[in-house]
Motif scaffolding. Structure first.
Motif, PDB file in Angstrom:
ATOM      1  N   UNK A  38       0.778  -1.232   0.000  1.00 42.36           N
ATOM      2  CA  UNK A  38       0.000   0.000   0.000  1.00 42.36           C
ATOM      3  C   UNK A  38       0.808   1.280   0.000  1.00 42.36           C
ATOM      4  N   UNK A  39       2.087   1.195  -0.337  1.00 40.66           N
ATOM      5  CA  UNK A  39       2.914   2.402  -0.347  1.00 40.66           C
ATOM      6  C   UNK A  39       2.643   3.193  -1.629  1.00 40.66           C
ATOM      7  N   UNK A  40       2.340   4.482  -1.510  1.00 38.73           N
ATOM      8  CA  UNK A  40       2.036   5.286  -2.697  1.00 38.73           C
ATOM      9  C   UNK A  40       3.311   5.700  -3.447  1.00 38.73           C
ATOM     10  N   UNK A  41       3.365   5.390  -4.715  1.00 36.35           N
ATOM     11  CA  UNK A  41       4.491   5.778  -5.565  1.00 36.35           C
ATOM     12  C   UNK A  41       4.045   5.656  -7.011  1.00 36.35           C
ATOM     13  N   UNK A  42       4.838   6.197  -7.912  1.00 31.05           N
ATOM     14  CA  UNK A  42       4.534   6.093  -9.333  1.00 31.05           C
ATOM     15  C   UNK A  42       5.061   4.759  -9.847  1.00 31.05           C
ATOM     16  N   UNK A  43       4.150   3.870 -10.191  1.00 33.99           N
ATOM     17  CA  UNK A  43       4.537   2.548 -10.672  1.00 33.99           C
ATOM     18  C   UNK A  43       5.448   2.672 -11.893  1.00 33.99           C
ATOM     19  N   UNK A  44       6.565   1.966 -11.859  1.00 34.69           N
ATOM     20  CA  UNK A  44       7.507   1.980 -12.971  1.00 34.69           C
ATOM     21  C   UNK A  44       8.592   3.036 -12.858  1.00 34.69           C
ATOM     22  N   UNK A  45       8.503   3.919 -11.873  1.00 34.56           N
ATOM     23  CA  UNK A  45       9.489   4.998 -11.742  1.00 34.56           C
ATOM     24  C   UNK A  45      10.887   4.454 -11.449  1.00 34.56           C
ATOM     25  N   UNK A  46      10.976   3.439 -10.609  1.00 35.78           N
ATOM     26  CA  UNK A  46      12.275   2.849 -10.292  1.00 35.78           C
ATOM     27  C   UNK A  46      12.891   2.171 -11.504  1.00 35.78           C
ATOM     28  N   UNK A  47      12.064   1.465 -12.249  1.00 35.11           N
ATOM     29  CA  UNK A  47      12.550   0.794 -13.454  1.00 35.11           C
ATOM     30  C   UNK A  47      13.043   1.820 -14.471  1.00 35.11           C
ATOM     31  N   UNK A  48      12.275   2.868 -14.668  1.00 36.39           N
ATOM     32  CA  UNK A  48      12.667   3.899 -15.632  1.00 36.39           C
ATOM     33  C   UNK A  48      13.975   4.568 -15.212  1.00 36.39           C
ATOM     34  N   UNK A  49      14.118   4.846 -13.925  1.00 32.85           N
ATOM     35  CA  UNK A  49      15.344   5.478 -13.433  1.00 32.85           C
ATOM     36  C   UNK A  49      16.546   4.553 -13.618  1.00 32.85           C
ATOM     37  N   UNK A  50      16.371   3.270 -13.326  1.00 33.69           N
ATOM     38  CA  UNK A  50      17.473   2.311 -13.478  1.00 33.69           C
ATOM     39  C   UNK A  50      17.867   2.162 -14.945  1.00 33.69           C
ATOM     40  N   UNK A  51      16.890   2.089 -15.817  1.00 35.53           N
ATOM     41  CA  UNK A  51      17.182   1.972 -17.242  1.00 35.53           C
ATOM     42  C   UNK A  51      17.902   3.214 -17.751  1.00 35.53           C
ATOM     43  N   UNK A  52      17.441   4.380 -17.321  1.00 32.98           N
ATOM     44  CA  UNK A  52      18.083   5.625 -17.732  1.00 32.98           C
ATOM     45  C   UNK A  52      19.520   5.710 -17.246  1.00 32.98           C
ATOM     46  N   UNK A  53      19.755   5.313 -15.998  1.00 30.98           N
ATOM     47  CA  UNK A  53      21.113   5.346 -15.446  1.00 30.98           C
ATOM     48  C   UNK A  53      22.028   4.386 -16.202  1.00 30.98           C
ATOM     49  N   UNK A  54      21.511   3.210 -16.516  1.00 30.89           N
ATOM     50  CA  UNK A  54      22.316   2.234 -17.252  1.00 30.89           C
ATOM     51  C   UNK A  54      22.658   2.749 -18.646  1.00 30.89           C
ATOM     52  N   UNK A  55      21.668   3.283 -19.324  1.00 27.52           N
ATOM     53  CA  UNK A  55      21.902   3.781 -20.679  1.00 27.52           C
ATOM     54  C   UNK A  55      22.902   4.938 -20.673  1.00 27.52           C
ATOM     55  N   UNK A  56      22.774   5.820 -19.703  1.00 25.72           N
ATOM     56  CA  UNK A  56      23.706   6.944 -19.602  1.00 25.72           C
ATOM     57  C   UNK A  56      25.125   6.450 -19.321  1.00 25.72           C
ATOM     58  N   UNK A  57      25.251   5.523 -18.374  1.00 23.53           N
ATOM     59  CA  UNK A  57      26.573   4.996 -18.021  1.00 23.53           C
ATOM     60  C   UNK A  57      27.193   4.206 -19.172  1.00 23.53           C
ATOM     61  N   UNK A  58      26.338   3.616 -20.000  1.00 25.79           N
ATOM     62  CA  UNK A  58      26.819   2.813 -21.131  1.00 25.79           C
ATOM     63  C   UNK A  58      27.061   3.647 -22.377  1.00 25.79           C
ATOM     64  N   UNK A  59      26.729   4.926 -22.305  1.00 23.33           N
ATOM     65  CA  UNK A  59      26.898   5.793 -23.464  1.00 23.33           C
ATOM     66  C   UNK A  59      25.858   5.569 -24.540  1.00 23.33           C
ATOM     67  N   UNK A  60      24.714   5.035 -24.159  1.00 26.48           N
ATOM     68  CA  UNK A  60      23.644   4.765 -25.137  1.00 26.48           C
ATOM     69  C   UNK A  60      22.721   5.956 -25.279  1.00 26.48           C
TER      70      UNK A  60
END
Length: 86
Positions: free
Chosen positions: A64-86
């Motif tokens: 029941x914790x309120x948060x934006x579903x998928x926000x963690x996944x999007x942040x992790x994907x963005x960080x990976x892509x940035x670190x990988x130079x994608x």
């Protein structure tokens, strides 16, 4: 990772383990019930972390914790892509 204020990290750990098969470790001593640790045994790669983050989001939703579903996944994907130079 610190559990949200007022939430027992043990509940997150139990759900992530039993329902989603993601093994995380709890805090020790004065951190017990307050934090959990991802990648505590052996090798973890990027995709293992995505699974862990996804399971965490689903466990948070179940508790029941309120948060934006998928926000963690999007942040992790963005960080990976940035670190990988994608």
């Amino acid at each position: 990772v610190r559990a949200p204020e007022g939430m027992n990290a043990g509940d997150l750990i139990r759900i992530m383990n039993q329902r989603y098969g993601v093994i995380v470790a709890g805090g020790q001593d004065d951190l017990k019930g307050k934090i959990f640790r991802i990648g505590h045994v052996g090798y973890y790669d990027y995709f293992d972390l995505l699974v862990s983050i996804s399971a965490l989001e689903m466990a948070l939703a179940e508790l029941g914790y309120p948060f934006e579903n998928g926000a963690g996944m999007a942040a992790a994907q963005g960080a990976y892509m940035e670190a990988s130079g994608l």
